[in-house]
Design an enzyme around this catalytic site. Structure first.
Site, PDB file in Angstrom:
ATOM      1  N   HIS A 210       0.798  -1.231   0.000  1.00  0.00           N
ATOM      2  CA  HIS A 210       0.000   0.000   0.000  1.00  0.00           C
ATOM      3  C   HIS A 210       0.829   1.279   0.000  1.00  0.00           C
ATOM      4  O   HIS A 210       0.269   2.374   0.004  1.00  0.00           O
ATOM      5  CB  HIS A 210      -0.959   0.022   1.203  1.00  0.00           C
ATOM      6  CG  HIS A 210      -0.268   0.241   2.528  1.00  0.00           C
ATOM      7  ND1 HIS A 210       0.281  -0.791   3.256  1.00  0.00           N
ATOM      8  CD2 HIS A 210      -0.033   1.360   3.244  1.00  0.00           C
ATOM      9  CE1 HIS A 210       0.809  -0.310   4.364  1.00  0.00           C
ATOM     10  NE2 HIS A 210       0.640   1.000   4.390  1.00  0.00           N
TER      11      HIS A 210
HETATM   12  C1  UD1 Z   1      -2.425   5.504   5.743  1.00  0.00           C
HETATM   13  C2  UD1 Z   1      -1.165   6.100   6.355  1.00  0.00           C
HETATM   14  C3  UD1 Z   1      -0.022   5.119   6.222  1.00  0.00           C
HETATM   15  C4  UD1 Z   1      -0.392   3.770   6.797  1.00  0.00           C
HETATM   16  C5  UD1 Z   1      -1.693   3.272   6.179  1.00  0.00           C
HETATM   17  C6  UD1 Z   1      -2.108   2.029   6.896  1.00  0.00           C
HETATM   18  C7  UD1 Z   1      -0.934   8.542   6.200  1.00  0.00           C
HETATM   19  C8  UD1 Z   1      -0.258   9.654   5.500  1.00  0.00           C
HETATM   20  N1  UD1 Z   1      -0.777   7.326   5.665  1.00  0.00           N
HETATM   21  O1  UD1 Z   1      -2.156   5.321   4.357  1.00  0.00           O
HETATM   22  O2  UD1 Z   1       1.101   5.614   6.937  1.00  0.00           O
HETATM   23  O3  UD1 Z   1       0.646   2.856   6.534  1.00  0.00           O
HETATM   24  O4  UD1 Z   1      -2.714   4.275   6.346  1.00  0.00           O
HETATM   25  O5  UD1 Z   1      -3.062   1.304   6.223  1.00  0.00           O
HETATM   26  O6  UD1 Z   1      -1.586   8.756   7.191  1.00  0.00           O
HETATM   27  N2  UD1 Z   1      -9.431   4.154   1.485  1.00  0.00           N
HETATM   28  C9  UD1 Z   1     -10.592   3.429   1.400  1.00  0.00           C
HETATM   29  N3  UD1 Z   1     -11.179   3.034   2.566  1.00  0.00           N
HETATM   30  C10 UD1 Z   1     -10.696   3.334   3.789  1.00  0.00           C
HETATM   31  C11 UD1 Z   1      -9.522   4.082   3.848  1.00  0.00           C
HETATM   32  C12 UD1 Z   1      -8.891   4.487   2.684  1.00  0.00           C
HETATM   33  O7  UD1 Z   1     -11.081   3.136   0.311  1.00  0.00           O
HETATM   34  O8  UD1 Z   1     -11.288   2.927   4.809  1.00  0.00           O
HETATM   35  C13 UD1 Z   1      -8.757   4.557   0.212  1.00  0.00           C
HETATM   36  C14 UD1 Z   1      -9.187   5.935  -0.283  1.00  0.00           C
HETATM   37  O9  UD1 Z   1      -9.209   5.901  -1.666  1.00  0.00           O
HETATM   38  C15 UD1 Z   1      -8.024   6.805   0.160  1.00  0.00           C
HETATM   39  C16 UD1 Z   1      -6.833   5.850   0.081  1.00  0.00           C
HETATM   40  O10 UD1 Z   1      -7.347   4.583   0.430  1.00  0.00           O
HETATM   41  O11 UD1 Z   1      -7.859   7.940  -0.609  1.00  0.00           O
HETATM   42  C17 UD1 Z   1      -5.687   6.223   0.993  1.00  0.00           C
HETATM   43  O12 UD1 Z   1      -6.130   6.376   2.344  1.00  0.00           O
HETATM   44  P1  UD1 Z   1      -5.283   7.309   3.354  1.00  0.00           P
HETATM   45  O13 UD1 Z   1      -5.816   7.165   4.728  1.00  0.00           O
HETATM   46  O14 UD1 Z   1      -5.137   8.692   2.824  1.00  0.00           O
HETATM   47  O15 UD1 Z   1      -3.836   6.709   3.288  1.00  0.00           O
HETATM   48  P2  UD1 Z   1      -3.344   5.199   3.323  1.00  0.00           P
HETATM   49  O16 UD1 Z   1      -2.706   4.885   2.011  1.00  0.00           O
HETATM   50  O17 UD1 Z   1      -4.443   4.334   3.813  1.00  0.00           O
HETATM   51  N1  UDP Z   2      -3.538  -6.169   8.774  1.00  0.00           N
HETATM   52  C1  UDP Z   2      -4.796  -6.739   8.843  1.00  0.00           C
HETATM   53  N2  UDP Z   2      -5.402  -7.151   7.691  1.00  0.00           N
HETATM   54  C2  UDP Z   2      -4.808  -7.051   6.478  1.00  0.00           C
HETATM   55  C3  UDP Z   2      -3.514  -6.470   6.412  1.00  0.00           C
HETATM   56  C4  UDP Z   2      -2.907  -6.022   7.579  1.00  0.00           C
HETATM   57  O1  UDP Z   2      -5.351  -6.878   9.933  1.00  0.00           O
HETATM   58  O2  UDP Z   2      -5.414  -7.464   5.479  1.00  0.00           O
HETATM   59  C5  UDP Z   2      -2.912  -5.681  10.022  1.00  0.00           C
HETATM   60  C6  UDP Z   2      -1.513  -6.171  10.312  1.00  0.00           C
HETATM   61  O3  UDP Z   2      -1.533  -7.424  10.943  1.00  0.00           O
HETATM   62  C7  UDP Z   2      -0.990  -5.068  11.224  1.00  0.00           C
HETATM   63  C8  UDP Z   2      -1.654  -3.818  10.674  1.00  0.00           C
HETATM   64  O4  UDP Z   2      -2.762  -4.268   9.895  1.00  0.00           O
HETATM   65  O5  UDP Z   2      -1.430  -5.280  12.555  1.00  0.00           O
HETATM   66  C9  UDP Z   2      -0.680  -3.053   9.795  1.00  0.00           C
HETATM   67  O6  UDP Z   2      -1.336  -2.025   9.137  1.00  0.00           O
HETATM   68  P1  UDP Z   2      -0.880  -1.433   7.744  1.00  0.00           P
HETATM   69  O7  UDP Z   2      -0.001  -2.394   7.029  1.00  0.00           O
HETATM   70  O8  UDP Z   2      -2.116  -0.983   7.059  1.00  0.00           O
HETATM   71  O9  UDP Z   2      -0.101  -0.120   8.170  1.00  0.00           O
HETATM   72  P2  UDP Z   2       1.443   0.198   8.511  1.00  0.00           P
HETATM   73  O10 UDP Z   2       1.860  -0.690   9.623  1.00  0.00           O
HETATM   74  O11 UDP Z   2       2.220   0.006   7.252  1.00  0.00           O
HETATM   75  O12 UDP Z   2       1.425   1.640   8.881  1.00  0.00           O
END
Ligand code: UD1
Ligand code: UDP
Length: 366
Positions: A210
């Protein structure tokens, strides 16, 4: 709970916040403080949010700001506006922020400008890569936090070098690992594998992707598709796909491989069940590097750097590029999983109680 008890407000919003916050809230229950749980709404899909509250025993959020998705400025600003209003109505004695997401830095900025103490759980991690939004969030949050709760020795050293007051740095261990150790005994490899259509009699790899550096730019995405397809040519790959980049990956033909199983994001228990049974994990997640380290599952991190080097020095992790990934998978599959492995210091399931003790002391309740 009486009105005179100090008010501790926890800020969560994105998926990785929930397993970090759960053990802290649980441990703080043992102290005479009032706790308020805020969900900013940064993540909102059932599988990115609600499922964690159910599975991790987190209380329902007291407040959900519903900020949703948006560009960095819009998302951070909406969170700040919501939190400023909340803290004006009900002034916290301490605001606890987790990790490195936009919700984290937004809350730290609002609280510190209002003169409210901030505790940062998972302080001091550094990738030294300012192209990552998370690195900017980490540096800023640490700079304005009053309590710096660190998961590893290198994180404490970074903070020291940046001039943080040593009295504010507390090496408490890793709360995400508290949550893992609490659930690891009840993981159901066979049941979940059957649900997602993975045959456990043959090795399989779990992947999560991601990071903007992998899934935002179409040229990166094209390389990523080739790289992961070259892995799937060797071994079945199951990928619970984060919503970010889902469309771009689909458009680039990611789904067109018979040995690539793409599913929606999984619940915490289901995801870690699959990881437990896997031959290796390919990821760009921060938290997954840590979980695989403790579970002894070989981890190949598809990033040029990691803010969690302890997962390399004390764990199973190794950095790879899109070019080197297929060969690295071949090596890992040939080597097999090790029977024993080291685990970083204080990743022992007791970080939540250590953090709670520091927080309670700070508000005069411990
Ligand atoms: C965010 C965090 C990242 C973290 C990740 C964990 C920031 C800058 N980034 O990234 O550090 O590793 O979360 O998962 O805070 N979306 C959905 N449904 C949701 C949430 C998001 O469809 O419930 C989609 C939307 O299109 C959105 C995109 O995902 O624009 C990105 O979501 P966003 O929260 O901005 O950043 P992440 O890539 O999820
Ligand atoms: N995780 C989950 N389901 C998934 C993928 C990840 O429950 O399909 C959990 C994972 O075990 C960990 C957390 O999500 O506890 C990590 O989140 P993510 O990778 O979104 O964010 P990051 O750690 O990179 O910020």
């Amino acid at each position: 709970m009486t009105p005179s008890q100090p008010l501790v407000v926890h800020i969560t919003g994105a998926r990785p916040n929930f397993p970090k916050a759960a053990p802290v809230l649980a441990a703080l229950e043992g102290y005479p403080v009032e706790q308020l749980l805020v969900h900013t709404g940064q993540h909102y899909d059932e599988r990115m949010s609600e499922v964690f509250f159910r599975q991790l025993g987190l209380p329902e959020p007291d407040v959900n700001l519903g900020v949703g998705s948006g560009a960095h400025g819009a998302q951070t600003a909406a969170t700040m506006v919501g939190l400023e209003e909340l803290f004006t109505g009900r002034r916290p004695d301490l605001v606890v922020v987790y990790g490195d997401v936009n919700s984290t830095v937004a809350a730290a900025l609002v609280a510190s400008k209002m003169g409210i103490a901030v505790a940062h759980v998972e302080a001091g991690l550094r990738s030294f890569d300012r192209t990552m939004p998370e690195e900017i969030n980490r540096v800023l949050t640490d700079r304005i936090s009053d309590l710096l709760l660190v998961t590893s020795v290198d994180a404490a050293a970074h903070l020291g070098r940046e001039g943080a007051d040593p009295d504010t740095i507390h090496f408490v261990g890793n709360p995400m690992i508290d949550t893992l150790l609490r659930h690891v005994g009840s993981l159901d490899v066979e049941g979940v594998a059957a649900q997602v259509g993975v045959d456990t009699s043959r090795p399989y790899v779990v992947a999560t992707l991601h990071r903007p550096g992998n899934v935002d730019d179409p040229a990166d995405v094209a390389e990523l598709v080739d790289s992961v397809h070259a892995v799937a040519d060797q071994v079945r790959v199951v990928i619970p796909l984060h919503p970010r980049g889902r469309q771009r990956l689909a458009d680039a033909g990611f789904l067109d491989h018979d040995d690539l199983v793409v599913v929606d994001p999984l619940g915490y228990v289901e995801f870690l069940s699959l990881v437990k049974g896997s031959a290796a994990v390919v990821t760009d997640s921060g938290g997954v590097q840590e979980e695989t380290t403790v579970m002894g599952v070989p981890c190949l991190t598809l990033r040029p750097n990691t803010e969690r080097p302890v997962t390399i020095t004390h764990g199973t992790n190794r950095l790879v590029t899109r070019q080197t990934l297929p060969e690295a998978v071949r090596e890992v599959l040939a080597a097999g999983r090790q029977d024993t492995w080291p685990v970083p210091p204080l990743w022992d399931g007791q970080a939540g109680p250590r953090i709670a003790a520091v927080l309670a002391r700070h508000v005069g309740a411990g």
